[in-house]
Design a protein around this motif. Sequence first.
Motif, mmCIF file in Angstrom:
data_model
loop_
_atom_site.group_PDB
_atom_site.id
_atom_site.type_symbol
_atom_site.label_atom_id
_atom_site.label_comp_id
_atom_site.label_asym_id
_atom_site.label_seq_id
_atom_site.Cartn_x
_atom_site.Cartn_y
_atom_site.Cartn_z
ATOM 1 N N ASP A 28 0.831 -1.213 0.000
ATOM 2 C CA ASP A 28 0.000 0.000 0.000
ATOM 3 C C ASP A 28 0.860 1.256 0.000
ATOM 4 O OD1 ASP A 28 -2.328 -1.503 -0.015
ATOM 5 O OD2 ASP A 28 -2.602 -1.399 2.159
ATOM 6 N N GLU A 29 1.897 1.245 0.806
ATOM 7 C CA GLU A 29 2.822 2.377 0.876
ATOM 8 C C GLU A 29 3.503 2.595 -0.474
ATOM 9 O OE1 GLU A 29 4.889 5.502 2.713
ATOM 10 O OE2 GLU A 29 3.494 4.223 3.790
ATOM 11 N N THR A 30 4.066 1.526 -1.006
ATOM 12 C CA THR A 30 4.821 1.616 -2.258
ATOM 13 C C THR A 30 3.928 2.087 -3.405
ATOM 14 O OG1 THR A 30 6.329 -0.130 -1.526
ATOM 15 C CG2 THR A 30 6.237 0.310 -3.893
ATOM 16 N N ALA A 31 2.767 1.457 -3.569
ATOM 17 C CA ALA A 31 1.886 1.795 -4.684
ATOM 18 C C ALA A 31 1.430 3.251 -4.605
ATOM 19 C CB ALA A 31 0.691 0.849 -4.706
ATOM 20 N N TRP A 32 1.087 3.712 -3.404
ATOM 21 C CA TRP A 32 0.610 5.088 -3.268
ATOM 22 C C TRP A 32 1.718 6.095 -3.554
ATOM 23 C CZ3 TRP A 32 -3.662 7.580 -3.658
ATOM 24 C CH2 TRP A 32 -3.731 8.924 -3.264
ATOM 25 N N VAL A 33 2.885 5.870 -2.981
ATOM 26 C CA VAL A 33 3.973 6.839 -3.144
ATOM 27 C C VAL A 33 4.455 6.861 -4.596
ATOM 28 C CG1 VAL A 33 6.290 7.509 -2.396
ATOM 29 C CG2 VAL A 33 4.625 6.709 -0.714
ATOM 30 N N ASP A 80 12.908 1.632 -4.142
ATOM 31 C CA ASP A 80 13.656 2.541 -3.267
ATOM 32 C C ASP A 80 13.097 3.956 -3.330
ATOM 33 O OD1 ASP A 80 15.590 4.074 -5.391
ATOM 34 O OD2 ASP A 80 15.430 1.964 -5.913
ATOM 35 N N GLU A 81 12.536 4.331 -4.479
ATOM 36 C CA GLU A 81 12.003 5.686 -4.607
ATOM 37 C C GLU A 81 10.751 5.880 -3.762
ATOM 38 O OE1 GLU A 81 11.918 6.702 -8.785
ATOM 39 O OE2 GLU A 81 14.081 6.337 -8.940
ATOM 40 N N SER A 82 10.069 4.783 -3.430
ATOM 41 C CA SER A 82 8.923 4.906 -2.522
ATOM 42 C C SER A 82 9.398 5.223 -1.105
ATOM 43 C CB SER A 82 8.074 3.630 -2.528
ATOM 44 O OG SER A 82 8.736 2.556 -1.901
ATOM 45 N N LEU A 83 10.623 4.856 -0.790
ATOM 46 C CA LEU A 83 11.197 5.203 0.513
ATOM 47 C C LEU A 83 11.782 6.610 0.493
ATOM 48 C CD1 LEU A 83 12.925 1.799 1.296
ATOM 49 C CD2 LEU A 83 10.838 2.712 2.304
ATOM 50 N N LEU A 84 12.444 6.970 -0.596
ATOM 51 C CA LEU A 84 13.007 8.317 -0.715
ATOM 52 C C LEU A 84 11.918 9.373 -0.846
ATOM 53 C CD1 LEU A 84 15.888 7.662 -3.284
ATOM 54 C CD2 LEU A 84 16.143 8.111 -0.835
ATOM 55 N N ARG A 100 23.518 9.303 -3.962
ATOM 56 C CA ARG A 100 23.641 7.997 -4.609
ATOM 57 C C ARG A 100 23.698 6.897 -3.539
ATOM 58 N NH1 ARG A 100 25.951 6.156 -9.565
ATOM 59 N NH2 ARG A 100 26.577 8.303 -9.953
ATOM 60 N N TRP A 101 24.485 7.125 -2.495
ATOM 61 C CA TRP A 101 24.609 6.154 -1.405
ATOM 62 C C TRP A 101 23.257 5.962 -0.710
ATOM 63 C CZ3 TRP A 101 23.933 6.798 3.889
ATOM 64 C CH2 TRP A 101 24.285 5.694 4.669
ATOM 65 N N LEU A 102 22.562 7.063 -0.446
ATOM 66 C CA LEU A 102 21.261 6.987 0.215
ATOM 67 C C LEU A 102 20.269 6.186 -0.631
ATOM 68 C CD1 LEU A 102 19.986 8.061 2.860
ATOM 69 C CD2 LEU A 102 19.078 9.952 1.502
ATOM 70 N N LYS A 103 20.279 6.408 -1.938
ATOM 71 C CA LYS A 103 19.401 5.658 -2.843
ATOM 72 C C LYS A 103 19.765 4.175 -2.807
ATOM 73 C CE LYS A 103 17.901 5.510 -7.702
ATOM 74 N NZ LYS A 103 16.546 5.068 -7.471
ATOM 75 N N GLN A 104 21.038 3.858 -2.767
ATOM 76 C CA GLN A 104 21.464 2.458 -2.685
ATOM 77 C C GLN A 104 21.007 1.815 -1.377
ATOM 78 O OE1 GLN A 104 25.672 3.011 -3.308
ATOM 79 N NE2 GLN A 104 25.491 2.753 -5.525
ATOM 80 N N GLU A 105 21.082 2.537 -0.281
ATOM 81 C CA GLU A 105 20.620 2.015 1.009
ATOM 82 C C GLU A 105 19.112 1.769 0.979
ATOM 83 O OE1 GLU A 105 22.537 0.929 3.603
ATOM 84 O OE2 GLU A 105 24.124 1.327 2.147
#
Length: 190
Positions: A28-33, A80-84, A100-105
């Motif tokens: 739900d989180e991923t799809a919405w974001v 990862d973009e749903s988290l960023l 770049r590092w943050l996106k990788q994490e």
Amino acid sequence: MSDPWLQSYLGKRIPLPLFNNPEAITLDETAWVLSGIGRFGARTTIPYTVAEHSVRVMWCVRELGGTIDEQWRALNHEGDESLLGFDPPSPMLSLLPDLRWLKQEAHKAYCARYGVDPRLPAIVKQADMLLLATERRDLMAPCEHEWIQMPPALPERIVPISQHREDLRDLFAGEWRKLATAVGLPKERW
């Protein structure tokens, strides 16, 4: 001072910089974001989201003969973009090593949540590049400056599926559920 964190769409805590709260990573989180994030930093000539891009990459992998697992990984390649909370353009990542590092994490945390190998299969990379070329042709303003080297665009032109966030959320989530079932992901991990 407390450790930095982001609030998720569903009110969960996303710890930074490791994104290590699996409870905050849900379908739900991923799809919405992802349905609210504009591809290319929203610099397209018409609205086009990361959720739709992800679905199109998955469809392309399917058309190229990719396995169910490869389709699953294609659909989740931008998780990862749903988290960023945004789609950092590649030129920005090349200039900002911390981003770049943050996106990788974020990518590692997202993949760990669903037991997905963070390394993308060659067919997913191929499909992503085909979509990049096609998105540039169909969704970006003409530009005299060269981008990176890309394959020829797909023959079919992209017409965004919907301008309604809920439609894109439902499209992404529907494809995600089908593939999650097909790869055997237990429903309690959704």
